[in-house]
Scaffold this active site. Structure first.
Site, short mmCIF file in Angstrom:
data_model
loop_
_atom_site.label_atom_id
_atom_site.label_comp_id
_atom_site.label_asym_id
_atom_site.label_seq_id
_atom_site.Cartn_x
_atom_site.Cartn_y
_atom_site.Cartn_z
N GLU A 60 37.90 -2.68 -37.06
CA GLU A 60 39.15 -1.96 -37.30
C GLU A 60 39.92 -2.49 -38.50
O GLU A 60 40.43 -1.71 -39.31
CB GLU A 60 40.03 -2.02 -36.04
CG GLU A 60 39.64 -1.04 -34.95
CD GLU A 60 38.39 -1.46 -34.18
OE1 GLU A 60 37.85 -0.64 -33.43
OE2 GLU A 60 37.96 -2.63 -34.34
N HIS A 129 42.21 -0.10 -22.02
CA HIS A 129 42.12 1.15 -22.78
C HIS A 129 43.15 2.18 -22.33
O HIS A 129 42.94 3.37 -22.51
CB HIS A 129 40.72 1.75 -22.65
CG HIS A 129 39.62 0.86 -23.13
ND1 HIS A 129 39.54 0.42 -24.44
CD2 HIS A 129 38.56 0.32 -22.49
CE1 HIS A 129 38.47 -0.35 -24.58
NE2 HIS A 129 37.86 -0.43 -23.41
#
Length: 324
Positions: A60, A129
Site C-alpha cells: 500500500e 476488516h
C-alpha cells in the site's frame, strides 16, 4: 432512467472519467484481471488494458506513493485500497505527502488523487476488516473526505472527486455495494462538499452519513408512526463539514441525534457534537445524543456484530428518549 447498484455506479463513474480524460487511470490490488475485491472494476481491464487498470503488488505505501507521484506529474490517478485497514500501511504517504504538498510548495504543487477505500462492518469480516476510520482522515488538513450513502452520490460524487485538484478520500461502505436505485439523467446532485436534507422534519435532527443513512431513514419512518417528525441530514462530506447545513438543521429542530458507525470516543460524532456545542448551543433544547458502535473490536459472529453496530431500533429508542 436506469437502475444501478452502488457498485455499478462507481464502476460507471470511473469508466466515464477514463473515456473522457486519458490522464485518468486506476491502480490497486486485484483491480485488473480479477475485477476488484468487490467487483467494482470488473471488465475495465479488458476495456482499457494493463497500462490504465494496473494490478499492484501487496504494498500500500508503494502504490499509494506511486499514485501521489503520478498526480504531481499531471495524471489523475484513482487508487483503490482494498479495505480501509490496509490504508494504515500508507498513512505516511497520505498524511505527510498527499495532504501537505500544496501547503509545503506554497501552492505550486497539486495532488489530484482519489483514494477509494472499502470500509465498515456487516459482512462478518471480523475485527481487522470492518473499521470505520473516516474520522481519522477527516482530522487531517489538506484532505477532502467524502462518504456517499446513495447510488446517485456514488456515481456523481466520484466524478467530482476525480476532477478536484486536491487529494480526496472516498469511503465506500461494504454493505452498500448491492444497494440499487433508479437514476434519471435529469437528476441534479449537490456539490460533493454539501450536506443534503434527505427527510424534512421539525421534532429532531438525525445527522448521519454512509450506510447509516438508510438506517436513519428507516428509523425516521418508524418515528413518524408514533408522531415524531425527524429531519434526516446526510453529511456526505466529512472534511470540509457543511457547517451551515448542520447549524440550520439544529436551529430548526432544537434537538440532535448523531448516528455514527465508528466508536464514540474521539470519533466523528464527537467532533460534530463539539462544533454544535460551540456554534449552536443556544438553539439546543436538549443534550446532543449519539448512537455509535460498541467500544470493542468488531466481533466475527453475526449476532454479536449486529449487536455492536448502530441499528434502527437503537436509533428509534434514542430519538424517543430525546423528544420525551
Amino acid at each position: 432512467m436506469a437502475t444501478l447498484s452502488f457498485r455499478s455506479a462507481i464502476h460507471d463513474a470511473m469508466v466515464e472519467a477514463m473515456l473522457a480524460d486519458p490522464r485518468v487511470f486506476l491502480m490497486g490490488e486485484d483491480v485488473g484481471r480479477y475485477g476488484g475485491c468487490y467487483a467494482v472494476s470488473k471488465g475495465m481491464f479488458d476495456q482499457f488494458g494493463a497500462e490504465r487498470v494496473i494490478d499492484t503488488p501487496l504494498a500500500e505505501s508503494g502504490f499509494v506513493g506511486a499514485g501521489i507521484g503520478a498526480a504531481i506529474g499531471g495524471m489523475r490517478p484513482i487508487v483503490e485500497v482494498m479495505t480501509v485497514n490496509f490504508s494504515l500501511l500508507a498513512l505516511d504517504q497520505i498524511v505527510n505527502n498527499a495532504a501537505t504538498l500544496r501547503h509545503m510548495s506554497g501552492g505550486q504543487i497539486s495532488v489530484p488523487i482519489v483514494i477509494r477505500m472499502a470500509c465498515g462492518a456487516g459482512k462478518q469480516l471480523a475485527a481487522q476488516h470492518s473499521h470505520s476510520f473516516e474520522g481519522w482522515y477527516a482530522h487531517i488538513p489538506g484532505l477532502k473526505v467524502i462518504y456517499p450513502g446513495t447510488v446517485a452520490d456514488a456515481r456523481y460524487m466520484l466524478q467530482m472527486a476525480i476532477a478536484d485538484p486536491d487529494p480526496v478520500i472516498m469511503f465506500e461502505h461494504v454493505m452498500l455495494y448491492n444497494q440499487e436505485e433508479t437514476l434519471c439523467e435529469s437528476d441534479t446532485i449537490a456539490p460533493m462538499e454539501q450536506a443534503v436534507v434527505r427527510r424534512d422534519g421539525h421534532d429532531l435532527t438525525i445527522i448521519t452519513w454512509g450506510a447509516n443513512l438508510a438506517k436513519s431513514m428507516g428509523a425516521a419512518e418508524q418515528l413518524a408512526d408514533v408522531g415524531i417528525d425527524a429531519l434526516v441530514l446526510d453529511l456526505r462530506c466529512l472534511r470540509p463539514l457543511d457547517v451551515d447545513a448542520l447549524l440550520a438543521a439544529v436551529t430548526k429542530t432544537h434537538k440532535v441525534l448523531i448516528v455514527d458507525e465508528s466508536w464514540k470516543s474521539g470519533g466523528m460524532a464527537a467532533e460534530i457534537s463539539a462544533l454544535i456545542g460551540e456554534q449552536g448551543f443556544w438553539s439546543l433544547d436538549a443534550p446532543i445524543t449519539r448512537v455509535c458502535s460498541a467500544e470493542v473490536p468488531i466481533p466475527y459472529p453475526a449476532h454479536l456484530e449486529m449487536a455492536a453496530l448502530p441499528q434502527v431500533s437503537a436509533i428509534v429508542a434514542a430519538a424517543r428518549q430525546l423528544v420525551a
